[in-house]
Write an enzyme that holds these catalytic residues in place. Structure first.
Site, mmCIF file in Angstrom:
data_model
loop_
_atom_site.group_PDB
_atom_site.id
_atom_site.type_symbol
_atom_site.label_atom_id
_atom_site.label_comp_id
_atom_site.label_asym_id
_atom_site.label_seq_id
_atom_site.Cartn_x
_atom_site.Cartn_y
_atom_site.Cartn_z
ATOM 1 N N HIS A 84 41.082 47.419 38.775
ATOM 2 C CA HIS A 84 41.081 45.983 38.520
ATOM 3 C C HIS A 84 39.833 45.623 37.725
ATOM 4 C CE1 HIS A 84 42.980 42.145 39.641
ATOM 5 N NE2 HIS A 84 41.780 41.638 39.420
ATOM 6 N N ASP A 163 45.771 33.496 47.470
ATOM 7 C CA ASP A 163 44.991 33.771 46.253
ATOM 8 C C ASP A 163 45.719 33.258 45.016
ATOM 9 O OD1 ASP A 163 42.797 34.964 44.697
ATOM 10 O OD2 ASP A 163 44.425 36.193 43.917
ATOM 11 N N ARG A 170 41.083 27.275 40.947
ATOM 12 C CA ARG A 170 39.708 27.543 40.509
ATOM 13 C C ARG A 170 39.605 27.517 38.988
ATOM 14 N NH1 ARG A 170 39.049 33.070 42.498
ATOM 15 N NH2 ARG A 170 37.087 33.007 41.365
ATOM 16 N N SER A 185 38.977 37.256 46.018
ATOM 17 C CA SER A 185 40.223 37.166 45.261
ATOM 18 C C SER A 185 40.686 38.567 44.850
ATOM 19 C CB SER A 185 39.985 36.287 44.021
ATOM 20 O OG SER A 185 41.001 36.454 43.079
ATOM 21 N N LYS A 189 43.750 41.109 46.980
ATOM 22 C CA LYS A 189 44.939 41.637 46.285
ATOM 23 C C LYS A 189 44.983 43.163 46.369
ATOM 24 C CE LYS A 189 44.160 39.472 42.321
ATOM 25 N NZ LYS A 189 43.522 38.186 42.083
HETATM 26 N N1 URA Z 1 40.053 38.324 38.751
HETATM 27 C C1 URA Z 1 40.641 38.004 39.939
HETATM 28 O O1 URA Z 1 41.618 38.624 40.363
HETATM 29 N N2 URA Z 1 40.108 36.987 40.630
HETATM 30 C C2 URA Z 1 39.040 36.285 40.220
HETATM 31 O O2 URA Z 1 38.611 35.406 40.924
HETATM 32 C C3 URA Z 1 38.441 36.626 38.985
HETATM 33 C C4 URA Z 1 38.969 37.653 38.273
#
Ligand code: URA
Length: 432
Positions: A84, A163, A170, A185, A189
C-alpha cells in the site's frame, strides 16, 4: 451512550478517549447514526490534538470491526503479501507491482482507495480501463486471487465500511494529512483484508501527505506498531515524492505507463521503485527468497513476458480490456515547451497534481465525477538538461482553453536553472 458533541469538545481540549468511546463513535458513524458534520469536526479536533498510540490502535480496531474481515491466507492456504502507498502524484505502483509479484508465484489480493486531495487513487486509475469492475464481493475477490493470482478491488460494502466513509469525508474537510488518521485508515484495510505481510510505501515530500523525512518516519513507526499489535509483518519504504513518480499523472495515462512498465518499457525512476517494492514483497512471501533474489525474480518476470501475461489475465478477470489502445484519450494534447535552456532543478509534485485536478483528473468534493482521459505527461524531470523550446510536458485536456490553463499550471511547477539540482534518491530509507 456517548454524545458525539462531548467527544468533539474533549478532543478539542486535548483529552484522551477510551477505546470504548472511539468504538462507539466509529461504529455509530458507520451505521449512519452520527452525521458527517460531527465526524468532520472530530477529525479536525484530532488534526490539532492528535491521538496517542492506544487511541490510534482503538480507532483502527473499531474501523476493522465496522465490517467483516477476510482471512485470505486461510482461504488460499498461502501466506498473503500486500502493498500500500500513502499516496502521491503519479503513483501507479500497485498496478505494476501486482502482476509482477503474482507472476513470480505469490498471490496478491489488494484493496485500494480512491483519489484523495491532489493525489490520485488506484481505483480511479483502474476504472479508466473500459469495462473494469472494482466492486467484487468478498467471495469473488478470494476466488479471483486463487484463480488468477491477483485482484485489486475497492473496499467491499462490508469490509471496513467506516474507512470508506471517513476517507471521503477527510478528503473534503482538509483532514487527510494527519498521522493517526492515515495510519488507521491504511492499516485497518490491510489487516481486515487478511494479508500476513505488508509492504508500505510511505511517500515523502512536496507531493505527499508527509512533507519531511522525520514526519514520514513517525507515520512509518505508527503503522509498524499497528502491524505488530495485529501480528502482521510490515516493512516501510520511505520514498521521494518531491516530484511526480514516473512521467504520467492522470488516470488513463498512468494505466498506460504502468502497463509499459510491466513490459519493461517504463520510466527509469518508476521502474526502480516498482522493482524495490516487488523485491520486498517477494522477500516477505513464502517463496523463501531474500530481497536481492526477489529483485532478480521480479526482473525475470518482466523480461520473459510472464508479468504482462498476468496483467492481461487480471484485467480481463475484472471485466476490463487490457489493450492500451482501449484507454480513453483526451481530445486535446498540447505540448508545454521550455521557455529557457538549462537544468530542471525542480518539478513540484503538488503543482503537477493540482494541474491534473484542474484538468478534471481528480475530485474537489466527494460527489465529483472525474475525467479519466485527462492529465499530464512530464517529459522532463529533475536533473534533465533542456534546450529552449524542448518539450517539458504534454497536457491532455478536454478543450484548448483547459489545455492552455494546464500549461500555465504545469509551467509554474518547473524550475530551470544553470546548475544541476542536488541528486535525491528515490528510495530514502527502509524501516522494519
Ligand atoms: N491512503 C489511505 O488508504 N488512507 C489515507 O488516509 C491516506 C492514504
Amino acid at each position: 451512550m456517548i454524545r458525539p458533541a462531548d467527544l468533539i469538545e474533549r478532543k478539542r481540549n486535548g483529552e484522551v478517549h477510551s477505546p470504548d468511546e472511539l468504538s462507539e463513535l466509529i461504529l455509530g458513524y458507520a451505521r449512519g447514526e452520527i452525521p458527517d458534520y460531527q465526524l468532520a469536526a472530530w477529525c479536525m479536533a484530532v488534526y490539532f490534538r492528535g491521538l496517542n498510540g492506544a487511541e490510534t490502535y482503538a480507532l483502527t480496531d473499531a474501523m476493522i470491526r465496522s465490517g467483516t474481515t477476510l482471512d485470505l491466507g486461510a482461504a488460499l492456504g498461502r501466506r498473503v503479501v500486500d502493498k500500500h502507498s500513502t499516496g502521491g502524484v503519479g503513483d501507479k505502483t500497485s498496478i505494476a507491482v501486482g502482476p509482477i509479484v503474482a507472476a513470480c508465484g505469490v498471490p496478491v489480493g489488494k484493496m485500494s482507495g480512491r483519489g484523495l486531495g491532489h493525489t490520485g487513487g488506484t481505483l480511479d486509475k483502474l476504472e479508466s480501463i473500459p469495462g473494469l469492475n472494482v466492486e467484487l464481493s468478498n467471495d469473488a475477490f478470494v476466488a479471483q486471487v486463487r484463480d488468477v493470482g491477483l485482484a485489486i478491488v475497492g473496499q467491499t460494502g462490508d469490509l471496513v465500511p467506516a474507512d470508506k466513509q471517513l476517507y471521503g469525508l477527510r478528503d473534503v474537510t482538509a483532514t487527510v494529512d494527519i498521522v493517526p488518521l492515515i495510519a488507521s485508515s491504511i492499516m485497518s484495510k490491510k489487516i481486515a483484508g487478511g494479508a500476513d505481510a505488508i509492504v508500505l510505501d510511505v511517500k515523502v515530500g512536496d507531493g505527499a501527505f508527509m512533507k519531511t523525512l522525520d514526519d514520514a518516519r513517525v507515520l512509518a513507526e505508527t503503522m509498524l506498531e499497528l502491524g505488530r499489535r495485529a501480528e502482521r509483518d510490515v516493512v516501510c519504504l520511505l520514498t521521494d515524492m518531491e516530484q511526480p513518480l514516473g512521467a504520467a499523472v492522470g488516470n488513463a495515462l498512468e494505466i498506460a505507463e504502468a502497463r509499459r512498465t510491466v513490459c519493461g518499457e517504463g520510466p527509469a525512476d518508476f521502474t526502480e521503485l516498482v522493482l524495490d517494492a516487488c523485491a520486498h514483497m517477494l522477500a516477505l512471501s513464502d517463496l523463501g527468497v531474500d530481497v536481492e533474489e526477489g529483485r532478480v525474480r521480479a526482473e525475470a518476470a518482466i523480461a520473459d513476458g510472464s508479468a504482462l501475461r498476468l496483467y492481461e489475465r487480471w484485467i480481463r478477470a475484472q471485466g476490463g480490456d487490457p489493450d492500451e489502445e482501449a484507454l480513453p484519450r483526451a481530445p486535446v494534447v498540447k505540448e508545454l515547451r521550455a521557455p529557457v535552456a538549462g537544468y530542471v532543478t525542480r518539478l513540484g509534485a503538488i503543482g503537477v497534481g493540482q494541474a491534473a485536478l484542474e484538468l478534471g483528473a481528480g475530485r474537489r468534493t466527494k460527489a465529483d465525477s472525474i475525467d479519466h482521459s485527462v492529465g499530464i505527461v512530464c517529459r522532463a524531470k529533475r536533473g534533465d538538461l533542456v534546450a529552449e523550446g524542448d518539450v517539458l510536458a504534454e497536457i491532455h485536456a478536454r478543450s484548448e482553453h483547459e489545455a492552455r490553463l494546464g500549461c500555465a499550471y504545469v509551467l509554474s511547477a518547473y524550475e530551470i536553472g544553470d546548475a544541476p539540482a542536488r541528486d535525491r534518491p528515490l528510495l530514502l530509507d527502509v524501516v522494519s
